[in-house]
Design a protein around this motif. Structure first.
Motif, PDB file in Angstrom:
ATOM      1  N   VAL A   1       0.913  -1.228   0.104  1.00  0.00           N
ATOM      2  CA  VAL A   1       0.013   0.102   0.056  1.00  0.00           C
ATOM      3  C   VAL A   1       0.999   1.218  -0.186  1.00  0.00           C
ATOM      4  CG1 VAL A   1      -1.680   1.306   1.264  1.00  0.00           C
ATOM      5  CG2 VAL A   1      -1.806  -1.475   1.157  1.00  0.00           C
ATOM      6  N   PRO A   2       0.528   2.214  -0.697  1.00  0.00           N
ATOM      7  CA  PRO A   2       1.363   3.381  -0.820  1.00  0.00           C
ATOM      8  C   PRO A   2       1.360   4.206   0.443  1.00  0.00           C
ATOM      9  CG  PRO A   2      -0.055   3.443  -2.794  1.00  0.00           C
ATOM     10  CD  PRO A   2      -0.318   2.094  -1.960  1.00  0.00           C
ATOM     11  N   ASN A   3       2.491   4.693   0.901  1.00  0.00           N
ATOM     12  CA  ASN A   3       2.682   5.248   2.073  1.00  0.00           C
ATOM     13  C   ASN A   3       1.613   6.380   2.544  1.00  0.00           C
ATOM     14  OD1 ASN A   3       4.968   3.419   2.382  1.00  0.00           O
ATOM     15  ND2 ASN A   3       6.294   5.418   1.985  1.00  0.00           N
ATOM     16  N   ARG A   4       1.331   7.274   1.545  1.00  0.00           N
ATOM     17  CA  ARG A   4       0.445   8.165   1.618  1.00  0.00           C
ATOM     18  C   ARG A   4      -0.894   7.789   1.850  1.00  0.00           C
ATOM     19  NH1 ARG A   4      -2.390  11.579  -1.870  1.00  0.00           N
ATOM     20  NH2 ARG A   4      -1.463  10.273  -3.870  1.00  0.00           N
ATOM     21  N   VAL A   5      -1.177   6.590   1.014  1.00  0.00           N
ATOM     22  CA  VAL A   5      -2.664   6.131   1.201  1.00  0.00           C
ATOM     23  C   VAL A   5      -2.968   5.313   2.691  1.00  0.00           C
ATOM     24  CG1 VAL A   5      -4.238   4.156   0.585  1.00  0.00           C
ATOM     25  CG2 VAL A   5      -2.914   5.659  -1.414  1.00  0.00           C
ATOM     26  N   ALA A   6      -1.861   4.677   3.054  1.00  0.00           N
ATOM     27  CA  ALA A   6      -1.750   4.250   4.509  1.00  0.00           C
ATOM     28  C   ALA A   6      -1.902   5.232   5.519  1.00  0.00           C
ATOM     29  CB  ALA A   6      -0.715   3.352   4.522  1.00  0.00           C
ATOM     30  N   ILE A   7      -1.255   6.194   5.452  1.00  0.00           N
ATOM     31  CA  ILE A   7      -1.160   7.355   6.533  1.00  0.00           C
ATOM     32  C   ILE A   7      -2.623   7.967   6.640  1.00  0.00           C
ATOM     33  CG2 ILE A   7      -0.225   9.242   7.176  1.00  0.00           C
ATOM     34  CD1 ILE A   7       2.333   8.310   6.158  1.00  0.00           C
ATOM     35  N   ASN A   8      -2.974   8.255   5.336  1.00  0.00           N
ATOM     36  CA  ASN A   8      -4.351   9.046   5.435  1.00  0.00           C
ATOM     37  C   ASN A   8      -5.396   8.257   5.815  1.00  0.00           C
ATOM     38  OD1 ASN A   8      -3.153  11.140   4.247  1.00  0.00           O
ATOM     39  ND2 ASN A   8      -3.515  10.957   2.226  1.00  0.00           N
ATOM     40  N   GLU A   9      -5.545   6.890   5.559  1.00  0.00           N
ATOM     41  CA  GLU A   9      -6.486   6.124   5.853  1.00  0.00           C
ATOM     42  C   GLU A   9      -6.583   5.726   7.568  1.00  0.00           C
ATOM     43  OE1 GLU A   9      -8.979   4.671   4.125  1.00  0.00           O
ATOM     44  OE2 GLU A   9      -8.517   5.950   2.724  1.00  0.00           O
ATOM     45  N   ALA A  10      -5.274   5.537   7.969  1.00  0.00           N
ATOM     46  CA  ALA A  10      -5.226   5.674   9.417  1.00  0.00           C
ATOM     47  C   ALA A  10      -5.491   6.846  10.153  1.00  0.00           C
ATOM     48  CB  ALA A  10      -3.601   5.301   9.713  1.00  0.00           C
ATOM     49  N   VAL A  11      -5.115   8.000   9.639  1.00  0.00           N
ATOM     50  CA  VAL A  11      -5.742   9.323  10.182  1.00  0.00           C
ATOM     51  C   VAL A  11      -7.100   9.415  10.195  1.00  0.00           C
ATOM     52  CG1 VAL A  11      -5.713  11.818   9.702  1.00  0.00           C
ATOM     53  CG2 VAL A  11      -3.407  10.540   9.782  1.00  0.00           C
ATOM     54  N   GLU A  12      -7.628   9.098   9.129  1.00  0.00           N
ATOM     55  CA  GLU A  12      -9.057   9.069   9.211  1.00  0.00           C
ATOM     56  C   GLU A  12      -9.895   8.378   9.956  1.00  0.00           C
ATOM     57  OE1 GLU A  12     -11.147  11.387   7.556  1.00  0.00           O
ATOM     58  OE2 GLU A  12      -9.215  12.325   6.859  1.00  0.00           O
ATOM     59  N   LEU A  13      -9.349   7.087  10.253  1.00  0.00           N
ATOM     60  CA  LEU A  13      -9.828   6.324  11.217  1.00  0.00           C
ATOM     61  C   LEU A  13      -9.478   6.573  12.768  1.00  0.00           C
ATOM     62  CD1 LEU A  13      -9.157   2.774  10.045  1.00  0.00           C
ATOM     63  CD2 LEU A  13     -11.305   3.695  10.338  1.00  0.00           C
ATOM     64  N   ALA A  14      -8.537   7.432  12.828  1.00  0.00           N
ATOM     65  CA  ALA A  14      -8.180   8.056  14.336  1.00  0.00           C
ATOM     66  C   ALA A  14      -9.046   9.029  14.519  1.00  0.00           C
ATOM     67  CB  ALA A  14      -6.781   8.633  14.202  1.00  0.00           C
ATOM     68  N   LYS A  15      -9.431   9.757  13.623  1.00  0.00           N
ATOM     69  CA  LYS A  15     -10.601  10.947  13.583  1.00  0.00           C
ATOM     70  C   LYS A  15     -11.856  10.518  14.167  1.00  0.00           C
ATOM     71  CE  LYS A  15      -8.477  14.299  10.421  1.00  0.00           C
ATOM     72  NZ  LYS A  15      -8.638  14.990   9.152  1.00  0.00           N
ATOM     73  N   ARG A  16     -12.151   9.235  13.851  1.00  0.00           N
ATOM     74  CA  ARG A  16     -13.333   8.614  14.177  1.00  0.00           C
ATOM     75  C   ARG A  16     -13.234   7.915  15.614  1.00  0.00           C
ATOM     76  NH1 ARG A  16     -17.363   4.798  10.566  1.00  0.00           N
ATOM     77  NH2 ARG A  16     -18.572   4.276  12.215  1.00  0.00           N
ATOM     78  N   TYR A  17     -12.267   7.036  15.789  1.00  0.00           N
ATOM     79  CA  TYR A  17     -12.154   6.366  17.018  1.00  0.00           C
ATOM     80  C   TYR A  17     -11.289   6.956  17.942  1.00  0.00           C
ATOM     81  CZ  TYR A  17     -14.706   2.653  14.262  1.00  0.00           C
ATOM     82  OH  TYR A  17     -15.591   1.937  13.544  1.00  0.00           O
ATOM     83  N   SER A  18     -10.194   7.617  17.557  1.00  0.00           N
ATOM     84  CA  SER A  18      -9.170   8.047  18.623  1.00  0.00           C
ATOM     85  C   SER A  18      -9.758   9.427  19.680  1.00  0.00           C
ATOM     86  CB  SER A  18      -7.858   8.256  18.267  1.00  0.00           C
ATOM     87  OG  SER A  18      -6.880   8.314  19.306  1.00  0.00           O
ATOM     88  N   ASN A  19      -8.917   9.791  20.515  1.00  0.00           N
ATOM     89  CA  ASN A  19      -9.366  10.781  21.120  1.00  0.00           C
ATOM     90  C   ASN A  19      -8.998  12.264  20.197  1.00  0.00           C
ATOM     91  OD1 ASN A  19      -6.426  11.557  21.265  1.00  0.00           O
ATOM     92  ND2 ASN A  19      -6.198  10.530  23.193  1.00  0.00           N
TER      93      ASN A  19
END
Length: 211
Positions: free
Chosen positions: A166-184
């Motif tokens: 998975v391209p680095n930018r894609v993996a990071i962006n997807e993780a950040v979006e999930l963090a916005k939903r589930y993290s603090n």
């Protein structure tokens, strides 16, 4: 919604429930956990709808009270403001609940299930490598001391970048979006910062090998 985005979310919801003992990991157990995650999301949708309905009812009561029971303009204004706040909160809950049926439908697709299982099984196969890299980057912190969701987001994104192409930018962006939903509140910033260091470490390792 993209299939892989749904798969990442299912992997996130399932990863912490899977034993760290490789002997206890099998495809049937992973599939069971994925099904349980979908069921949990369905229950969350129902809860959100019920809570939103209650908030709208309270807001309606506040509007009525502002017209019939307010002693002065200030108290009436306060009641109206509370009613507006309740309505806005209810709308936000409804927005999340409306998205979930589509999520659940997509989660049952073969492509989504397959990639969810690929993430989980590949992480567990490469767990030692992934966790060592993350612990090295965390320096004065420890991976096991992180909030479970933050830790698993880092693991999923790192696994995707290192082993799933998975391209680095894609993996990071997807993780950040999930963090916005589930993290603090600041979780997505932390995830973004650590994963950018992961990409630097991966790139540095590749440069060293090629050199």
């Amino acid at each position: 919604m993209q299939a892989r985005r749904i798969a990442r979310e299912l992997a996130l919801l399932s990863l912490s429930q899977i034993s760290s003992d490789p002997k206890k990991i099998n495809s049937q157990r992973i599939q069971e956990l994925v099904v349980e995650s979908v069921r949990t999301l369905a229950e969350e949708a129902r809860d959100n709808l019920e809570t939103a309905a209650a908030e709208l009812q309270r807001g309606d009561s506040q509007l009525l009270n502002s017209q019939t029971r307010a002693g002065n303009i200030d108290s009436a204004r306060a009641m109206v403001q509370e009613a507006i706040t309740l309505a806005q909160t209810a709308i936000n809950r409804l927005g999340g609940a409306i998205e979930l049926p589509e999520f659940i439908q997509l989660a049952n697709q073969t492509e989504v299930r397959a990639y969810t299982m690929e993430i989980i099984t590949r992480f567990h196969a490469e767990r030692e490598t992934v966790d060592k890299l993350l612990n090295d980057i965390l320096v004065d912190w420890n991976l096991d001391r992180l909030a479970t969701l933050d830790r698993d987001l880092l693991r999923i994104a790192t696994t995707e970048m290192m082993f799933l192409g998975v391209p680095n930018r894609v993996a990071i962006n997807e993780a950040v979006e999930l963090a916005k939903r589930y993290s603090n509140e600041d979780g997505h910033k932390f995830i973004n910062g650590i994963l950018r260091k992961v990409t630097d470490a991966i790139h540095g390792s590749e440069t060293h090998v090629s050199g």
